[in-house]
Design an enzyme around this catalytic site. Structure first.
Site, PDB file in Angstrom:
ATOM      1  N   HIS A 182       0.810  -1.232   0.000  1.00 11.71           N
ATOM      2  CA  HIS A 182       0.000   0.000   0.000  1.00 11.71           C
ATOM      3  C   HIS A 182       0.837   1.273   0.000  1.00 11.71           C
ATOM      4  O   HIS A 182       0.309   2.352  -0.226  1.00 11.71           O
ATOM      5  CB  HIS A 182      -0.926   0.004   1.218  1.00 11.71           C
ATOM      6  CG  HIS A 182      -2.043  -0.994   1.110  1.00 11.71           C
ATOM      7  ND1 HIS A 182      -3.332  -0.643   0.796  1.00 11.71           N
ATOM      8  CD2 HIS A 182      -2.055  -2.338   1.242  1.00 11.71           C
ATOM      9  CE1 HIS A 182      -4.093  -1.719   0.747  1.00 11.71           C
ATOM     10  NE2 HIS A 182      -3.348  -2.770   1.023  1.00 11.71           N
ATOM     11  N   ASP A 190       3.684   9.419  -0.628  1.00 14.57           N
ATOM     12  CA  ASP A 190       2.494   8.653  -0.267  1.00 14.57           C
ATOM     13  C   ASP A 190       2.270   7.595  -1.332  1.00 14.57           C
ATOM     14  O   ASP A 190       2.447   7.873  -2.519  1.00 14.57           O
ATOM     15  CB  ASP A 190       1.273   9.588  -0.227  1.00 14.57           C
ATOM     16  CG  ASP A 190       0.332   9.271   0.921  1.00 14.57           C
ATOM     17  OD1 ASP A 190       0.209   8.073   1.238  1.00 14.57           O
ATOM     18  OD2 ASP A 190      -0.261  10.202   1.484  1.00 14.57           O
TER      19      ASP A 190
HETATM   20  C1  GDG Z   1      -2.016   3.773   3.279  1.00 16.71           C
HETATM   21  C2  GDG Z   1      -0.992   4.478   2.381  1.00 16.71           C
HETATM   22  C3  GDG Z   1      -2.700   4.483   0.542  1.00 16.71           C
HETATM   23  C4  GDG Z   1      -8.525  10.044   8.025  1.00 16.71           C
HETATM   24  N1  GDG Z   1      -8.956  10.667   9.138  1.00 16.71           N
HETATM   25  C5  GDG Z   1     -10.076  10.053   9.500  1.00 16.71           C
HETATM   26  C6  GDG Z   1     -10.337   9.011   8.597  1.00 16.71           C
HETATM   27  N2  GDG Z   1      -9.380   9.045   7.694  1.00 16.71           N
HETATM   28  C7  GDG Z   1      -9.341   8.169   6.523  1.00 16.71           C
HETATM   29  C8  GDG Z   1      -9.295   8.955   5.234  1.00 16.71           C
HETATM   30  C9  GDG Z   1      -8.784   7.903   4.267  1.00 16.71           C
HETATM   31  C10 GDG Z   1      -7.875   7.056   5.163  1.00 16.71           C
HETATM   32  O1  GDG Z   1      -8.204   7.359   6.515  1.00 16.71           O
HETATM   33  C11 GDG Z   1      -6.410   7.417   4.967  1.00 16.71           C
HETATM   34  O2  GDG Z   1      -5.983   6.908   3.749  1.00 16.71           O
HETATM   35  P1  GDG Z   1      -4.714   7.465   3.008  1.00 16.71           P
HETATM   36  O3  GDG Z   1      -4.659   6.810   1.676  1.00 16.71           O
HETATM   37  O4  GDG Z   1      -4.812   8.933   2.900  1.00 16.71           O
HETATM   38  O5  GDG Z   1      -3.451   7.162   3.920  1.00 16.71           O
HETATM   39  P2  GDG Z   1      -2.852   5.954   4.856  1.00 16.71           P
HETATM   40  O6  GDG Z   1      -3.639   5.759   6.080  1.00 16.71           O
HETATM   41  O7  GDG Z   1      -1.430   6.341   5.093  1.00 16.71           O
HETATM   42  O8  GDG Z   1      -2.941   4.637   3.938  1.00 16.71           O
HETATM   43  C12 GDG Z   1      -1.699   5.340   1.340  1.00 16.71           C
HETATM   44  C13 GDG Z   1      -3.599   3.693   1.472  1.00 16.71           C
HETATM   45  O9  GDG Z   1      -2.840   2.934   2.414  1.00 16.71           O
HETATM   46  C14 GDG Z   1      -4.498   2.729   0.693  1.00 16.71           C
HETATM   47  O10 GDG Z   1      -3.764   1.840  -0.094  1.00 16.71           O
HETATM   48  O11 GDG Z   1      -3.486   5.347  -0.252  1.00 16.71           O
HETATM   49  O12 GDG Z   1      -0.756   5.913   0.460  1.00 16.71           O
HETATM   50  O13 GDG Z   1      -0.089   5.267   3.152  1.00 16.71           O
HETATM   51  O14 GDG Z   1      -9.818   7.088   3.786  1.00 16.71           O
HETATM   52  O15 GDG Z   1     -10.570   9.482   4.927  1.00 16.71           O
HETATM   53  N3  GDG Z   1     -11.416   8.211   8.662  1.00 16.71           N
HETATM   54  C15 GDG Z   1     -12.297   8.438   9.683  1.00 16.71           C
HETATM   55  N4  GDG Z   1     -12.090   9.426  10.607  1.00 16.71           N
HETATM   56  C16 GDG Z   1     -11.011  10.268  10.556  1.00 16.71           C
HETATM   57  O16 GDG Z   1     -10.872  11.182  11.395  1.00 16.71           O
HETATM   58  N5  GDG Z   1     -13.390   7.657   9.771  1.00 16.71           N
END
Ligand code: GDG
Length: 475
Positions: A157, A365
Site C-alpha cells: 500500500h 504517499d
Molecule cells: C495507506 C498508504 C494508501 C482520516 N482521518 C479520518 C479518517 N481518515 C481516513 C481517510 C482515508 C484514510 O483514513 C487514509 O488513507 P490514506 O490513503 O490517505 O493514507 P494511509 O492511512 O497512510 O494509507 C496510502 C492507502 O494505504 C491505501 O492503499 O493510499 O498511500 O499510506 O480514507 O478518509 N477516517 C475516519 N475518521 C477520521 O478522522 N473515519
C-alpha cells in the site's frame, strides 16, 4: 469460485450495530467477499501475555475472521519496531529516520513465521491468498516453507523506493528474495513497480522478462501497478447528505463568510503536515488581503504514538501551529484549526464538500485516498479545487489537480492562491476529468483486477521446483 483468504496486519470485523464507519480494506474487500467465500486472517489488535498459536475464529455471514493476539514484545519488535521504525521510513525515502535493530527484525520474522504456521493449516487447496502490506512481506516465504503451493498475491500500500534507497536497510536483500515467493506483487504506481523490478534485478540477481514478469531461479513473479481507488458513489452520497449533520452545520456557522481550506491526514511525517502549515503561512504573508477571509482546518487523528519519531512530529506540529496562529491570528480569527479527533466518515465527507480547497501535500504517499475522497465529495455545480503533491501516487492519475512540490513552500502558497481564485468554469472542467478518472479506477475495479490477475496464469507448482523445507527466518 475459489475461497479468498486475506491476510493483513489488522483485521476489521464488521461493527455489530451496523453503524460503524468502515474504512480502508474493509470497504475494499466488501464486494470481493460477496463474490468469493472468505477468510480474513491477522492481528486482533490485542496484546496478550501469551502469544496465540491458533487464531480466535469469528464467523460473520460468508466471511470467517481469524484473529491472532500479539505479546507486548511482538508488538514492540514487529509492529512498532521493524515495520514502523525501520521499513516505513525507508519506503517513504526517509533514510535518516529509519531505526534498524536486529532484535526488531528478528521479531518481525518471528511474527510472520507464527502467522504462517497458524494460517497454513486453514488453507484449502484452491484458496486464493491475498496478503496486504509491509508488515507481512515474508509471509509467502514462510507459507511456502510449510508446503503451501496456492497462488499467493501481495499488495504493497505504500511507496516502493528506488533500489539505492531500499538497499540502505539491513536485511533488504532477504526481503527482496522473500517477495519472489509471491505469484503476483501489486504496487500503487508504475514507478513503484519499476523500482521493485529494478531492485530485484540489481540486488538479488533476478532477470527481467517481458512486461511485468521477473524471474529468479525457477520462480516467476509478476510485479505490476494497481492504483487503489475509493467507493466513489458512497462517498459522494454521504457528502450530499451531510448538510444536516451537527458537526457540519456547526462548521458552516463558525465559518460565516470565510472560505474553508481542508487537510485530512493521520499524524505521520510522510503527510507533510508542518510543511503544509508553513506553506499556508507563506500564503497569508504573501496575500494579506486573505487574512480573516480563509480558515484552514487540519483534521489529524493521532497514530503510532508509541513510536518516538511520531511523538517528535506531534511536538513539531504543535509548535508550528502555535507560532503561526500566534503571529498571524487576530481577535476573532484563528488561521489554522487543528483537531486530533477521529470523525465518522460522513462528517469527513461533509467537511470535504464545504472546503473550497483540498490540501493534500504529502512528502511521499503510496496513493493517498484523501485526495480521491475530496474530489468525490464536491458539489458538481461548484466544486472546490485540489492541491496535490507530485509525490503522492494519486498525482499519477489526478493530473487536473494543482500539482505541487511540497518541499517548495512558495509553490504551494501560490497553488493555494490559484485554487481560491480559479473561476467556476475551469474548476468544473478539471473536476469532471478527475471524477471520471477516480470513477473508472474505483475500489471495486481495483479489487477485481488484482484478483483476476492473481487467479489467472499458471499455478505456482507448475514449472517450479520446490526448495527443501526451510524456515524463511533461518535465512
Ligand atoms: C495507506 C498508504 C494508501 C482520516 N482521518 C479520518 C479518517 N481518515 C481516513 C481517510 C482515508 C484514510 O483514513 C487514509 O488513507 P490514506 O490513503 O490517505 O493514507 P494511509 O492511512 O497512510 O494509507 C496510502 C492507502 O494505504 C491505501 O492503499 O493510499 O498511500 O499510506 O480514507 O478518509 N477516517 C475516519 N475518521 C477520521 O478522522 N473515519
Amino acid at each position: 469460485m475459489p475461497r479468498l483468504v486475506v491476510v493483513s496486519n489488522r483485521v476489521a470485523i464488521p461493527d455489530p450495530t451496523g453503524k460503524g464507519s468502515a474504512g480502508g480494506l474493509a470497504v475494499a474487500l466488501k464486494e470481493a467477499f460477496e463474490a468469493h467465500r472468505g477468510l480474513w486472517f491477522g492481528w486482533s489488535g490485542k496484546v496478550a501475555a501469551q502469544p496465540s498459536t491458533t487464531p480466535r475464529i469469528v464467523d460473520k455471514g460468508n466471511v470467517q475472521y481469524a484473529l491472532m493476539d500479539l505479546t507486548p514484545l511482538d508488538r514492540q519488535e514487529y509492529y512498532n519496531g521493524f515495520a514502523n521504525r525501520a521499513l516505513w521510513p525507508i519506503m517513504h525515502y526517509r533514510i535518516g529516520l529509519s531505526e534498524f535493530s536486529r532484535a526488531d527484525y528478528a521479531g518481525y520474522l518471528r511474527v510472520n513465521r507464527s502467522f504462517a504456521s497458524a494460517l497454513a493449516g486453514m488453507i484449502q487447496p484452491d484458496d486464493l491468498i491475498w496478503v496486504h502490506d509491509y508488515h507481512l512481506i515474508p509471509l509467502a516465504a514462510e507459507l511456502r516453507a510449510l508446503g503451501v503451493t496456492n497462488r499467493i498475491g501481495y499488495f504493497h500500500h505504500i511507496p516502493w523506493p528506488a533500489p539505492e534507497v531500499l538497499g540502505t536497510l539491513p536485511g533488504s536483500q532477504d526481503l527482496l528474495r522473500d517477495i519472489t515467493e509471491y505469484n503476483l506483487v501489486g504496487v500503487q504506481t508504475d514507478l513503484d513497480a519499476d523500482n521493485l523490478r529494478r531492485g530485484l534485478v540489481q540486488e538479488v540477481g533476478a532477470i527481467q522478462r517481458k512486461g511485468d514478469l521477473v524471474e529468479l531461479g525457477e520462480k516467476q513473479i509478476r510485479v505490476k501497478g494497481f492504483p487503489i481507488g475509493i467507493d466513489v458513489n458512497s462517498f459522494q452520497q454521504a457528502a450530499k447528505r451531510s448538510s444536516t449533520n451537527r458537526l457540519v452545520r456547526q462548521t458552516v456557522a463558525g465559518l460565516g463568510s470565510r472560505r474553508l481550506i481542508i487537510g485530512i491526514d493521520r499524524l505521520d511525517y510522510s503527510k507533510g503536515i508542518p510543511e503544509r502549515m508553513e506553506s499556508f503561512e507563506r500564503f497569508l504573508i504573501g496575500n494579506p488581503d486573505q487574512r480573516g477571509q480563509v480558515t484552514y482546518l487540519q483534521v489529524t487523528p493521532v497514530s503510532r504514538s508509541e513510536v518516538p519519531e511520531y511523538a517528535t512530529l506531534s511536538r513539531v506540529v504543535n509548535e508550528t501551529l502555535g507560532r503561526i496562529n500566534g503571529s498571524l491570528g487576530e481577535p476573532g480569527w484563528v488561521p489554522i484549526h487543528y483537531v486530533n479527533s477521529t470523525y465518522p466518515r460522513p462528517v469527513l465527507a461533509g467537511l470535504n464538500r464545504l472546503a473550497r480547497v483540498g490540501l493534500v501535500t504529502p512528502m511521499r504517499d503510496g496513493m493517498n485516498l484523501v485526495a480521491k475522497e475530496y474530489v468525490a465529495a464536491q458539489d458538481p455545480e461548484d466544486p472546490g479545487m485540489l492541491v496535490l503533491s507530485k509525490f503522492a501516487g494519486a498525482a499519477q492519475q489526478m493530473t487536473d489537480a494543482l500539482i505541487v512540490n511540497p518541499n517548495d513552500k512558495i509553490e504551494v502558497a501560490e497553488a493555494i492562491r490559484d485554487a481560491l481564485y480559479m473561476g467556476r468554469e475551469e474548476r468544473v472542467a478539471r473536476w469532471e476529468r478527475m471524477m471520471a478518472t477516480i470513477t473508472q479506477c474505483d475500489i471495486a475495479s481495483w479489487t477485481a483486477s488484482f484478483l483476476k490477475d492473481l487467479s489467472g496464469g499458471r499455478s505456482p507448482g507448475a514449472g517450479r521446483i520446490l526448495r527443501p523445507v526451510q524456515s524463511a527466518g533461518q535465512r
